[in-house]
Design a protein around this motif. Structure first.
Motif: not given
Length: 661
Positions: A251-272
């Motif tokens: 059996e296989l499990a397909i895991r759905i991952i949501k990704v948000y990248y927020v740029y308040k500065g030059d580097k992203p603030e990831p939320r995964i």
């Protein structure tokens, strides 16, 4: 659990009420409640006897409901009109038929109400509130118990899920989320300094402009140029990813991952985070089984995972990102994860790598098992055909019993490379299969795709070669594409319009018995003028034939249906124009029946007054020796006189004299 058999013994306590009690005459009271505490099946039980006030006023002191309440359960015995009883499990506040049921109930005495608050050990002064609150707590306890049972099953189901791959975040950053070149706008700057959000290096790029793309000299990643002033307070990107993992037992499990990248500065603030899981397996019968789960935040007792697909927040027709399970596929772990499953050789990694677009994995995995030639088509490179096979089309144009590519596609061997270069999908393949054995079929398909022509070609090719067809139709389109209709609109908006008209022209020529081998017929100098000219001739021929058939019908009826009575008589139309004039005069639709008459589907006759036979009066339609319609002005029905005439005509003439069809 309450013992129903023992409770039934206490259903009617035969309590009396004082007839002068003011409660019996309070119209705002619908029900009177009396209470008792009894030992039932070794348990102290509270009983509420509910009497309809109107019934009690008449001296009938039989309770409508007897509510049995103990510390963990409640149940109600309802008296029926036929003298029988029925058990109900509804809470007290839901026994009545309206929302204000409890507001229309009153205790017979303060002592009755006191028994309720005392038994339930409630801080409420009102016995009704105490009972309602107590039963609500019981319902909530039951709900939580049921929820915990469901959640225990879900926890057990999730027990085989391994940890997420270690390189997932890096893959998301480098391969999925877009990268930017952030810079400070400088007018006329030829070599602009900025930062690459992918590798974090300070770099300089030329040709910088909002929205342009460039390559980072350090990480070689494609960058989207964006000035910091356009970023404003923050810039947000979001996307969906999928991680496929083996959970054992094939059996296989397909895991759905949501990704948000927020740029308040030059580097992203990831939320995964992970918000859904899909389990897929093949059962013993070969059937593909799938189970869906979604993560519902702060909603569970032991786990926040819920079974089923995530409900749409607003409507199922509106896009909802959290419910979207279509995403990029993490493929680095797939060889190891698919090993030991029915998908060991599934080419899902190759399929995703070709398109590099979000995809739904379960349909592709199911298609791999259901279509034995899917892997073969992926290896050969028919990506769009595989996509249609997995997601949108039935394989009716494929022969999946074969193992050679051209036989699978049902084309010639020399066409395989051509179709691969054309990046054919199933619709294109179906079109090309119709050209089997046709010379220049590859050239025809290329031309057809370029000109966006989807139909009407094959009937034309019965009369000419592909080369002559393309040369002629392109020559005609060169000057006809500017031709306008009498209303000022363009007559041929695209090549398809001209091809369809050419097909109609040749079809009419064939029906008019023209010489279909004569080049003067096949290739007129002006297709539009020739089409319109032959269309007029064709209509005249059709009208002439219809008129002959029409006249023949009534010649066969002559003298058979004559009838005269009460100053009215039956009259025959002579030509189709007579029926059209009849419809115009009486304002109904009989004028459209001329072709039906010529085709012997029906007979149209006129009912006239003998005093003026030329003036339309009523129209009669006959089918299968029966009158089906008789209509006058404005489609009005028959008067009594007309109805009597028609009835007599049917009996004496129509059924007896009308010749068999």
């Amino acid at each position: 659990m309450l013992n129903k058999r023992e409770c039934r013994k206490f259903a009617n306590p035969d309590l009396k009420m004082i007839t002068g009690c003011g409660l019996l005459h309070a119209e705002q009271v619908g029900y009177i409640i009396r209470t008792a505490v009894k030992i039932i099946d070794h348990h102290k039980t509270l009983i509420l006897y509910v009497y309809p006030r109107i019934q009690a006023v008449k001296g009938d002191f039989r309770p409508l409901w007897a509510v049995f309440q103990d510390k963990d359960d409640y149940i109600t015995l309802e008296s029926q009109k036929d003298g029988n009883f029925k058990w109900r499990t509804a809470a007290f506040e839901h026994l009545g038929k309206d929302w204000h049921f409890t507001g229309r109930c009153a205790f017979y005495s303060a002592k009755d109400e006191g028994r309720v608050t005392s038994y339930l050990k409630s801080s409420h002064d009102s016995g009704m509130e105490a009972l309602t609150s107590f039963q609500s707590n019981i319902l909530e306890k039951r709900r939580r118990e049921r929820q915990q049972i469901r959640e225990n099953e879900i926890i057990k189901r999730m027990s085989g899920i391994p940890t997420l791959p270690r390189g997932l975040k890096g893959w998301i950053h480098k391969s999925v989320m877009p990268a930017y070149f952030f810079y400070d706008y400088k007018r006329g700057g030829m070599d602009v300094p900025g930062i690459c959000t992918s590798c974090g290096h300070d770099i300089r790029l030329s040709g910088v402009k909002q929205g342009n793309k460039g390559i980072c000299p350090h990480c070689r990643r494609e960058l989207i140029m964006k000035p910091r002033s356009r970023r404003k307070y923050c810039l947000t990107d979001r996307d969906t990813c999928q991680v496929i993992q083996n959970v054992g037992n094939g059996e296989l499990a397909i895991r759905i991952i949501k990704v948000y990248y927020v740029y308040k500065g030059d580097k992203p603030e990831p939320r995964i985070y992970e918000n859904a899981r899909q389990f897929i397996r093949q059962d013993a019968d070969g059937k593909i089984c799938r189970e869906d789960y979604y993560y519902s935040y702060n909603s569970g007792i032991r786990t926040n995972w819920k079974k089923g697909e995530r409900p749409a927040m607003f409507s199922k027709w509106q896009y909802y990102f959290e419910a979207d399970t279509c995403g990029h596929v993490y493929s680095k772990n797939l060889p190891a994860e698919l090993k030991g499953t029915p998908w060991r050789y599934c080419p899902i990694a190759d399929f995703y790598s070709h398109f590099r677009e979000p995809m739904e994995s379960p349909p592709f995995l199911a298609a791999y098992l259901n279509h034995p030639r899917l892997e073969h088509l992926v290896k050969i490179g028919f990506w769009n055909i595989v996509s249609d096979l997995a997601y949108s089309r039935s394989p009716d144009c494929l022969d999946e019993t074969q193992d050679r590519t051209h036989r699978i596609l049902k084309v010639s061997a020399e066409d395989v490379q051509f179709l691969r270069e054309m990046d054919a999908d199933m619709d294109m393949l179906k079109i090309f299969q119709q050209y089997s054995g046709l010379k220049d079929r590859q050239r025809l398909l290329v031309w057809q795709m370029e000109q966006k022509v989807s139909r009407d070609i094959l009937p034309i090719l019965k009369h000419m070669t592909v080369h002559k067809f393309i040369r002629y139709i392109e020559n005609q389109f060169g000057f006809l594409r500017l031709r306008k209709t009498p209303y000022g609109t363009i007559r041929y908006k695209n090549m398809q319009d001209l091809v369809s008209e050419y097909r109609d022209y040749l079809d009419m020529c064939h029906k008019m018995d023209y010489d279909m081998k004569n080049s003067f017929v096949l290739y007129p100098k002006d297709l539009q003028k020739s089409h319109d000219r032959i269309a007029r001739r064709f209509k005249q021929k059709q009208d002439a034939k219809m008129k002959r058939d029409f006249i023949a019908v009534y010649q066969g009826l002559s003298g058979h249906l004559d009838f005269e009575k009460s100053g009215m008589k039956i009259v025959y139309p002579v030509t189709p124009d007579d029926i059209i004039s009849e419809g115009n005069a009486l304002h109904h639709c009989v004028g459209s029946y001329t072709e039906r008459v010529a085709g012997k589907e029906c007979i149209i006759l006129f009912l006239r007054k003998c005093s003026d036979e030329r003036k339309p009066f009523y129209t009669v339609e006959v089918r299968n020796q029966k009158v089906v319609q008789v209509r006058g002005v404005g489609n009005c029905g028959m008067t009594s006189e007309v109805k009597a005439f028609i009835s007599a005509w049917e009996q004496k003439v129509l059924c007896a004299r009308l010749p068999a069809a």
